[in-house]
Write a protein that holds these residues in place. Structure first.
Motif, PDB file in Angstrom:
ATOM      1  N   ILE A  34       3.545  -2.818  -1.197  1.00 44.26           N
ATOM      2  CA  ILE A  34       3.635  -2.221  -2.529  1.00 44.26           C
ATOM      3  C   ILE A  34       2.718  -1.010  -2.591  1.00 44.26           C
ATOM      4  O   ILE A  34       1.569  -1.064  -2.146  1.00 44.26           O
ATOM      5  CB  ILE A  34       3.241  -3.243  -3.607  1.00 44.26           C
ATOM      6  N   ARG A  89       4.995   1.339  -9.852  1.00 46.90           N
ATOM      7  CA  ARG A  89       4.990   0.427  -8.702  1.00 46.90           C
ATOM      8  C   ARG A  89       6.247   0.632  -7.854  1.00 46.90           C
ATOM      9  O   ARG A  89       7.353   0.646  -8.369  1.00 46.90           O
ATOM     10  CB  ARG A  89       4.964  -1.011  -9.217  1.00 46.90           C
ATOM     11  N   GLU A  91       8.013  -1.016  -4.415  1.00 43.16           N
ATOM     12  CA  GLU A  91       7.977  -2.095  -3.422  1.00 43.16           C
ATOM     13  C   GLU A  91       8.896  -1.739  -2.260  1.00 43.16           C
ATOM     14  O   GLU A  91      10.068  -1.427  -2.446  1.00 43.16           O
ATOM     15  CB  GLU A  91       8.420  -3.416  -4.032  1.00 43.16           C
ATOM     16  N   SER A  93      10.445  -3.333   1.010  1.00 41.01           N
ATOM     17  CA  SER A  93      10.689  -4.632   1.615  1.00 41.01           C
ATOM     18  C   SER A  93      11.707  -4.499   2.747  1.00 41.01           C
ATOM     19  O   SER A  93      12.846  -4.075   2.506  1.00 41.01           O
ATOM     20  CB  SER A  93      11.202  -5.609   0.556  1.00 41.01           C
TER      21      SER A  93
END
Length: 102
Positions: A34, A89, A91, A93
Motif C-alpha cells: 500500500i 490510498r 493498493e 496486489s
C-alpha cells in the motif's frame, strides 16, 4: 497551511481515482503493498500537489503519477470553496493482477 486537513480520503469521496500502472520491476520482484500519497486538492477539486507519504519504494512513482490526476468534489466551508489536503490510498496486489488476467 492553506488547506483543510481531511485525513485519509475515502475512495467514495473521489470523483476520479486513476488506477496506477503496476511497475514491471515491482511485479517481477513480487513486490506488493500500500502506498499513501498526500494530495492537496484545489478549490476546483483538482490535485494541485502530491507527495508520497509511505509505501514500498518501487511502487511509489506509479502511485504518485496516478494521484496527480485524482479529483474530488468541490468542498465548501460556509459556502466558500476550499482547498483540502489528505492521504489517498493505493493498493498494489499481485494476487488481484493474477485474478484479473484469468
Amino acid at each position: 497551511m492553506d488547506y483543510v486537513s481531511a485525513g485519509i480520503i475515502r475512495d467514495d469521496y473521489l470523483l476520479l481515482k486513476p488506477e496506477p500502472t503496476y511497475p514491471e520491476i515491482a511485479r517481477a520482484k513480487g513486490i506488493s503493498g500500500i502506498v499513501f500519497v498526500f494530495v492537496v486538492f484545489d478549490v476546483d477539486g483538482s490535485a494541485s500537489s502530491a507527495q508520497v507519504s509511505s509505501g514500498p519504494p518501487l511502487l511509489q512513482k506509479a502511485a504518485l503519477e496516478a494521484a496527480r490526476q485524482a479529483r474530488i468534489s468541490i468542498t465548501k466551508m460556509s459556502g466558500v470553496p476550499i482547498k483540502v489536503g489528505g492521504l489517498v490510498r493505493y493498493e498494489f496486489s499481485l494476487n488481484a493482477l493474477r485474478c484479473s488476467r484469468t
